[in-house]
Structures are given as structure tokens and as C-alpha cells.
Design an enzyme around this catalytic site. Structure first.
Site, short mmCIF file in Angstrom:
data_model
loop_
_atom_site.label_atom_id
_atom_site.label_comp_id
_atom_site.label_asym_id
_atom_site.label_seq_id
_atom_site.Cartn_x
_atom_site.Cartn_y
_atom_site.Cartn_z
N MET A 76 -4.15 -7.23 -7.16
CA MET A 76 -3.62 -8.31 -7.97
C MET A 76 -4.66 -9.19 -8.66
O MET A 76 -4.33 -10.26 -9.16
CB MET A 76 -2.70 -9.19 -7.10
CG MET A 76 -1.53 -8.43 -6.50
SD MET A 76 -0.54 -7.56 -7.73
CE MET A 76 0.31 -8.93 -8.48
N ARG A 77 -5.90 -8.75 -8.69
CA ARG A 77 -6.92 -9.54 -9.40
C ARG A 77 -7.48 -8.74 -10.56
O ARG A 77 -7.56 -7.51 -10.48
CB ARG A 77 -8.04 -9.96 -8.44
CG ARG A 77 -7.51 -10.91 -7.37
CD ARG A 77 -8.59 -11.42 -6.47
NE ARG A 77 -7.97 -12.00 -5.29
CZ ARG A 77 -8.09 -13.28 -4.91
NH1 ARG A 77 -8.87 -14.11 -5.58
NH2 ARG A 77 -7.47 -13.72 -3.84
N LEU A 78 -7.87 -9.46 -11.62
CA LEU A 78 -8.39 -8.78 -12.82
C LEU A 78 -9.83 -8.33 -12.63
O LEU A 78 -10.71 -9.13 -12.32
CB LEU A 78 -8.33 -9.74 -14.01
CG LEU A 78 -7.03 -9.77 -14.81
CD1 LEU A 78 -7.22 -10.67 -16.03
CD2 LEU A 78 -6.59 -8.38 -15.24
N LYS A 107 -8.40 -15.79 -8.88
CA LYS A 107 -9.62 -15.41 -9.60
C LYS A 107 -10.41 -14.38 -8.78
O LYS A 107 -10.33 -14.37 -7.55
CB LYS A 107 -10.46 -16.69 -9.82
CG LYS A 107 -11.56 -16.54 -10.83
CD LYS A 107 -12.29 -17.88 -11.02
CE LYS A 107 -13.71 -17.59 -11.44
NZ LYS A 107 -14.57 -18.76 -11.42
N ASN A 141 -5.66 2.66 -12.56
CA ASN A 141 -4.64 1.74 -12.03
C ASN A 141 -3.26 2.35 -12.27
O ASN A 141 -3.09 3.15 -13.19
CB ASN A 141 -4.73 0.39 -12.77
CG ASN A 141 -3.73 -0.63 -12.25
OD1 ASN A 141 -3.51 -0.75 -11.05
ND2 ASN A 141 -3.09 -1.35 -13.16
N HIS A 153 0.64 1.01 -13.04
CA HIS A 153 1.38 -0.19 -13.42
C HIS A 153 2.87 0.16 -13.55
O HIS A 153 3.21 1.19 -14.14
CB HIS A 153 0.86 -0.73 -14.76
CG HIS A 153 1.56 -1.98 -15.19
ND1 HIS A 153 1.26 -3.21 -14.63
CD2 HIS A 153 2.59 -2.18 -16.05
CE1 HIS A 153 2.07 -4.12 -15.17
NE2 HIS A 153 2.88 -3.53 -16.03
N GLY A 156 0.79 -1.23 0.00
CA GLY A 156 0.00 0.00 0.00
C GLY A 156 0.82 1.28 0.00
O GLY A 156 0.32 2.33 0.41
N SER A 157 2.05 1.21 -0.50
CA SER A 157 2.84 2.46 -0.51
C SER A 157 2.22 3.49 -1.45
O SER A 157 2.29 4.69 -1.19
CB SER A 157 4.30 2.19 -0.88
OG SER A 157 4.43 1.81 -2.22
C1 GRF Z 1 3.29 -1.02 -7.53
O1 GRF Z 1 4.56 -1.12 -8.11
C2 GRF Z 1 2.23 -0.88 -8.59
O2 GRF Z 1 2.66 -0.26 -9.75
C3 GRF Z 1 1.89 -2.31 -8.89
O3 GRF Z 1 2.01 -2.99 -7.66
C4 GRF Z 1 2.89 -2.29 -6.81
C5 GRF Z 1 2.15 -2.00 -5.54
O4 GRF Z 1 2.96 -1.45 -4.55
N1 GRF Z 1 0.60 -2.39 -9.52
P1 GRF Z 1 2.30 -0.81 -3.25
O5 GRF Z 1 1.41 -1.87 -2.61
O6 GRF Z 1 1.56 0.41 -3.63
O7 GRF Z 1 3.47 -0.51 -2.34
#
Ligand code: GRF
Length: 199
Positions: free
Chosen positions: A98-100, A71, A115, A117, A18-19
Site C-alpha cells: 500500500m505504499r508508493l 509515506k 504489481n 491491481h 497476502g492471498s
Molecule cells: C488485491 O486485490 C490486489 O489487487 C490489491 O490489493 C489486494 C491485496 O489482496 N493490490 P491480498 O493481500 O493479496 O489478499
């Protein structure tokens, strides 16, 4: 969303540390981002992102994925959508989720899910994008903020920031450099999206 008449309400979904959520929270605290985080939700019951939310006094909720490891079943998506509606969320921010995301959630929040990425999309979608960049010998990488559609990191791009890949980079050192940019760009991009939404 009620135009400029109220502070925009964010719902944040994450699976990990959650950074990025923290950077959104700090941008709000500093007045850089005019918004409020009204709920943080995670599919991982002990994810640190939920601890962060609790420490801020923000509701932290666990998403029940019915025992599936990766899933995101339709019923779970519909339940999340309903919950976000109850919190009257204007914009859903995925932050390491981490889920679609698919139809039930996308249809409830059309063009209202974003999002971040850790690559310069369309390069290196999917998992461990920083590792993909190192392994491919890329000269640069970075991060992308995009709208979410039903593909894997394929939605319309809102903005990107580049970082160099250095000769002695490992996946971890590159990810750390990318995250510095993420923490600056994500709150700024959310601000931009909210301003466009409220026109
Ligand atoms: C980040 O690098 C983000 O781009 C990716 O997952 C990571 C999450 O990091 N989708 P955090 O949980 O926000 O520290």
C-alpha cells in the site's frame, strides 16, 4: 539474474492478507511457476502476509517506515532495496503493497518490479478500485498486472483479466470475483516475466 541456471528468486512486498502471495506460493508448489519466494516484506508488522510466509519457512521481514502512516520515505526504500539485493532477488512482486514505490527502489530493480491491481487499468487506479467500479456503474472490471513505475498504478501493462460487474454487486462481492482472477493471473504473469528476463 543468472539466465536459466538457477531458480528465479522472488521478493514479495505486501501490506495485508497476502492471498495473492499465497497464490504465487501455491503455483510454485504445484510446479506451475518455476521460481522461489526468498523473502516476504511488509510495512505492517502484524500483516497476515508475514504469518503466511513464516508458515512456509520463508523469511518474513518488517519494513521500517519511520513512523509514517502512508509515506514510504527514501531511506526506507533504500533499506528495502539493499535487503532485497542481499537476498539476491531477481523480481520484486508487489502483492497488496500500500505504499508508493519511488526512485531508490525502482533504480535498484529497473523493470524488475511488478504489481497486481484490482481493476482494468487505466480505469480506477488507486485505493478501493472495486468500490470505484461499483460506484461508477461500470459493466465490467477485472485485474491488471503491470510493471511498476513512479506513478500510481501507471506502469506498462503486462496483462489483464475481465470480470463482469453484476447488478446486485457490492464492493465486497466484486472484489471477491476479481480476486479469483488475480490468483490465477498473477502467478501466470510472473512466469511470463521471468521467462522474458532469462532470455
Ligand atoms: C488485491 O486485490 C490486489 O489487487 C490489491 O490489493 C489486494 C491485496 O489482496 N493490490 P491480498 O493481500 O493479496 O489478499
Amino acid at each position: 539474474m543468472a539466465g536459466m541456471s538457477r531458480i528465479p528468486r522472488l521478493g514479495v512486498l505486501g501490506s495485508g492478507s497476502g492471498s495473492n502471495c499465497q497464490s504465487i506460493y501455491e503455483a510454485i508448489q504445484s510446479g506451475e511457476l518455476k521460481a522461489q519466494i526468498v523473502v516476504v516484506m511488509s510495512d505492517i508488522p502484524d500483516a497476515y502476509i508475514l504469518d503466511r510466509a513464516r508458515s512456509w519457512g520463508v523469511p518474513a521481514e518488517v519494513i521500517d517506515c519511520h513512523g509514517y502512516k502512508s509515506k514510504f520515505p527514501d531511506e526506507a526504500q533504500a533499506a528495502v532495496a539493499a535487503r532485497l539485493k542481499e537476498y539476491d532477488v531477481d523480481l520484486v512482486c508487489l502483492a497488496g503493497f500500500m505504499r508508493l514505490v519511488k526512485a531508490p527502489l525502482l533504480q535498484a530493480f529497473p523493470k524488475r518490479i511488478v504489481n497486481i491491481h484490482p481493476s482494468l487499468l487505466p480505469n480506477f487506479p488507486g485505493l478501493h478500485a472495486w468500490e470505484q467500479a461499483v460506484n461508477a456503474g461500470a459493466a465490467e472490471s477485472g485485474c491488471t498486472v503491470h510493471y511498476v513505475d513512479d506513478g500510481m498504478d501507471t506502469g506498462p501493462i503486462l496483462g489483464q483479466a475481465k470480470v463482469p460487474v453484476l447488478p446486485d454487486d457490492t464492493a465486497a462481492t466484486l472484489h471477491a470475483r476479481i480476486q479469483v482472477e488475480e490468483h490465477k493471473r498473477y502467478p501466470a504473469m510472473i512466469d511470463k516475466v521471468l521467462r522474458e528476463l532469462s532470455v
